[in-house]
Design an enzyme around this catalytic site. Structure first.
Site, PDB file in Angstrom:
ATOM      1  N   HIS A 112       5.116   1.473  19.345  1.00 32.11           N
ATOM      2  CA  HIS A 112       4.097   1.850  18.361  1.00 32.11           C
ATOM      3  C   HIS A 112       4.206   3.341  18.037  1.00 32.11           C
ATOM      4  O   HIS A 112       3.217   4.076  18.007  1.00 32.11           O
ATOM      5  CB  HIS A 112       2.695   1.521  18.875  1.00 32.11           C
ATOM      6  CG  HIS A 112       1.719   1.248  17.774  1.00 32.11           C
ATOM      7  ND1 HIS A 112       0.716   0.322  17.876  1.00 32.11           N
ATOM      8  CD2 HIS A 112       1.593   1.782  16.526  1.00 32.11           C
ATOM      9  CE1 HIS A 112      -0.011   0.302  16.763  1.00 32.11           C
ATOM     10  NE2 HIS A 112       0.510   1.184  15.924  1.00 32.11           N
TER      11      HIS A 112
ATOM     12  N   ALA B  88       6.042   4.604  15.278  1.00 28.39           N
ATOM     13  CA  ALA B  88       6.470   4.893  13.909  1.00 28.39           C
ATOM     14  C   ALA B  88       5.660   6.023  13.277  1.00 28.39           C
ATOM     15  O   ALA B  88       6.169   6.771  12.447  1.00 28.39           O
ATOM     16  CB  ALA B  88       6.372   3.631  13.057  1.00 28.39           C
TER      17      ALA B  88
ATOM     18  N   ILE C  30       2.315   2.869   2.446  1.00 26.57           N
ATOM     19  CA  ILE C  30       3.526   2.760   3.266  1.00 26.57           C
ATOM     20  C   ILE C  30       4.525   1.816   2.619  1.00 26.57           C
ATOM     21  O   ILE C  30       5.723   2.114   2.547  1.00 26.57           O
ATOM     22  CB  ILE C  30       3.170   2.318   4.696  1.00 26.57           C
ATOM     23  CG1 ILE C  30       2.416   3.438   5.415  1.00 26.57           C
ATOM     24  CG2 ILE C  30       4.430   1.946   5.475  1.00 26.57           C
ATOM     25  CD1 ILE C  30       1.856   3.058   6.762  1.00 26.57           C
TER      26      ILE C  30
ATOM     27  N   GLY D  65       0.841  -1.194   0.000  1.00 26.36           N
ATOM     28  CA  GLY D  65       0.000   0.000   0.000  1.00 26.36           C
ATOM     29  C   GLY D  65       0.874   1.241   0.000  1.00 26.36           C
ATOM     30  O   GLY D  65       2.033   1.212  -0.413  1.00 26.36           O
TER      31      GLY D  65
ATOM     32  N   GLU E  27      -0.867  -4.713  23.338  1.00 28.36           N
ATOM     33  CA  GLU E  27      -0.356  -3.376  23.653  1.00 28.36           C
ATOM     34  C   GLU E  27      -1.305  -2.679  24.622  1.00 28.36           C
ATOM     35  O   GLU E  27      -2.514  -2.679  24.393  1.00 28.36           O
ATOM     36  CB  GLU E  27      -0.211  -2.553  22.371  1.00 28.36           C
ATOM     37  CG  GLU E  27       0.847  -3.092  21.421  1.00 28.36           C
ATOM     38  CD  GLU E  27       1.063  -2.218  20.195  1.00 28.36           C
ATOM     39  OE1 GLU E  27       0.511  -1.088  20.160  1.00 28.36           O
ATOM     40  OE2 GLU E  27       1.772  -2.632  19.277  1.00 28.36           O
TER      41      GLU E  27
ATOM     42  N   ARG F 100       0.958  -4.822  11.777  1.00 27.21           N
ATOM     43  CA  ARG F 100       0.146  -5.069  12.963  1.00 27.21           C
ATOM     44  C   ARG F 100       0.706  -6.277  13.704  1.00 27.21           C
ATOM     45  O   ARG F 100       1.198  -7.235  13.097  1.00 27.21           O
ATOM     46  CB  ARG F 100      -1.325  -5.331  12.584  1.00 27.21           C
ATOM     47  CG  ARG F 100      -2.091  -4.078  12.187  1.00 27.21           C
ATOM     48  CD  ARG F 100      -2.309  -3.144  13.360  1.00 27.21           C
ATOM     49  NE  ARG F 100      -3.131  -1.986  13.025  1.00 27.21           N
ATOM     50  CZ  ARG F 100      -2.669  -0.817  12.597  1.00 27.21           C
ATOM     51  NH1 ARG F 100      -1.377  -0.659  12.421  1.00 27.21           N
ATOM     52  NH2 ARG F 100      -3.486   0.174  12.334  1.00 27.21           N
TER      53      ARG F 100
END
Length: 324
Positions: A288, A290, A159, A157, A268, A239
């Site tokens: 988490h 980024a 990213i 996608g 998390e 994920r």
């Protein structure tokens, strides 16, 4: 019309009064309630009167949706919406609207940062210098040369494409696994569309950017890791659900992979004190983070709040992203 904004106290700290004022200015007849989540019982009372919910990470399961008799939309202040019982929401005519494309650059940069830190043994050298008072480059393995290496990207996608663009600039050959794109699309971006077998044989680095689905839960399992031929570095910025963390730990112990850079975990926040991935010089964990920058947070809030406003005004074409 009642709008409920709810999440943990920590997440709600991102919001400012100007964000709330934006709703009130655009929707003057709406009532806005900011509710720091305490427990589910109390939240169920709040959601019962809400026409719209804005949240980031609260679990919106079937029980919540059954209580939300007036709810028309759930606006997610994040790109993922796997915390929502999607089929139940669809059945009840409740729209789900995640934020779109607000942190592509940050996540792609973070991916390369983890990769470079692992390849160049930065964690090892930092400990050598600061804790062991050693000044010697030879205490770590030499590592691979990026220009001679192969990177495999799972999920192509926005990213994934941004990661490929950066990787190509470093001279990496880039492979892609994504069932939703064509070989022509891959070629247009300077990468090669392949299957798992080829990746397992050739890749020196594997980077996961897949969105979670039923099909890819625990995709990276023990069988996957033990079939890798190049002892690659493994990166996960997609994920946590896609990785079997017990298998990942075993793969590190056995040597199926040479290192790991993880920005997401299955649970998390994790229980760090007993996490077997900690205290390894070939593993880097980030919380988490980024997506995180001043610019991305500003854009995230702007997209989420305007999506909410536009939906309630019936201006669906102005929504950035898609309505699920």
């Amino acid at each position: 019309m009642n709008i409920l904004i709810s999440d943990s106290k920590e997440e709600l700290k991102l919001l400012e009064q100007s964000d709330i004022n934006r709703i009130r200015e655009n929707l003057p007849d709406c009532m806005v309630e900011l509710y720091p989540y305490v427990n589910k019982k109390e939240f169920l009372k709040k959601i019962a009167d809400a026409d719209a919910l804005l949240t980031a990470f609260l679990p919106i399961d079937s029980e919540v949706l059954k209580k939300a008799g007036k709810l028309k939309i759930i606006c997610i202040m994040a790109s993922g919406y796997n915390n929502v019982a999607v089929e139940e929401a669809k059945m009840r005519g409740i729209a789900i609207c995640p934020a779109a494309d607000y942190c592509t650059s940050e996540v792609a940069d973070h991916t390369l940062a983890l990769l470079l830190a692992l390849i160049r043994n930065l964690k090892h050298y930092e400990k050598d210098i600061e804790k062991r008072n050693i000044w010697n480059y030879g205490t770590a393995p030499g590592g691979i040369r990026l220009q001679d290496s192969i990177l495999a990207i799972y999920g192509f996608g926005k990213i994934g494409k941004a990661v490929a663009q950066r990787a190509l600039a470093f001279g990496l050959k880039v492979l892609v696994k994504d069932p939703y794109i064509s070989a022509e699309t891959a070629k247009a971006h300077g990468v090669i569309l392949v299957e798992d077998t080829y990746i397992k044989e050739k890749a020196h680095i594997i980077s996961n950017h897949m969105a979670p689905t039923k099909e890819n839960k625990n995709y990276f399992n023990f069988n996957y890791f033990r079939e890798l031929k190049q002892q690659p570095i493994f990166l996960n910025l997609g994920r946590g659900e896609t990785v079997d963390e017990k298998a990942l730990t075993q793969a590190l112990d056995i040597g199926y992979i040479s290192g790991a850079g993880l920005d997401v975990l299955k649970e998390e926040p994790p229980v760090l004190i007993s996490n077997p991935l900690l205290y390894r010089e070939n593993v880097i964990l980030t919380p988490h983070s980024a997506f995180y920058s001043e610019a991305s947070i500003m854009e995230l809030k702007n997209i989420t709040f305007m999506n909410l406003i536009n939906f309630l005004k019936g201006n669906y074409t102005a929504i950035k992203g898609r309505i699920v």
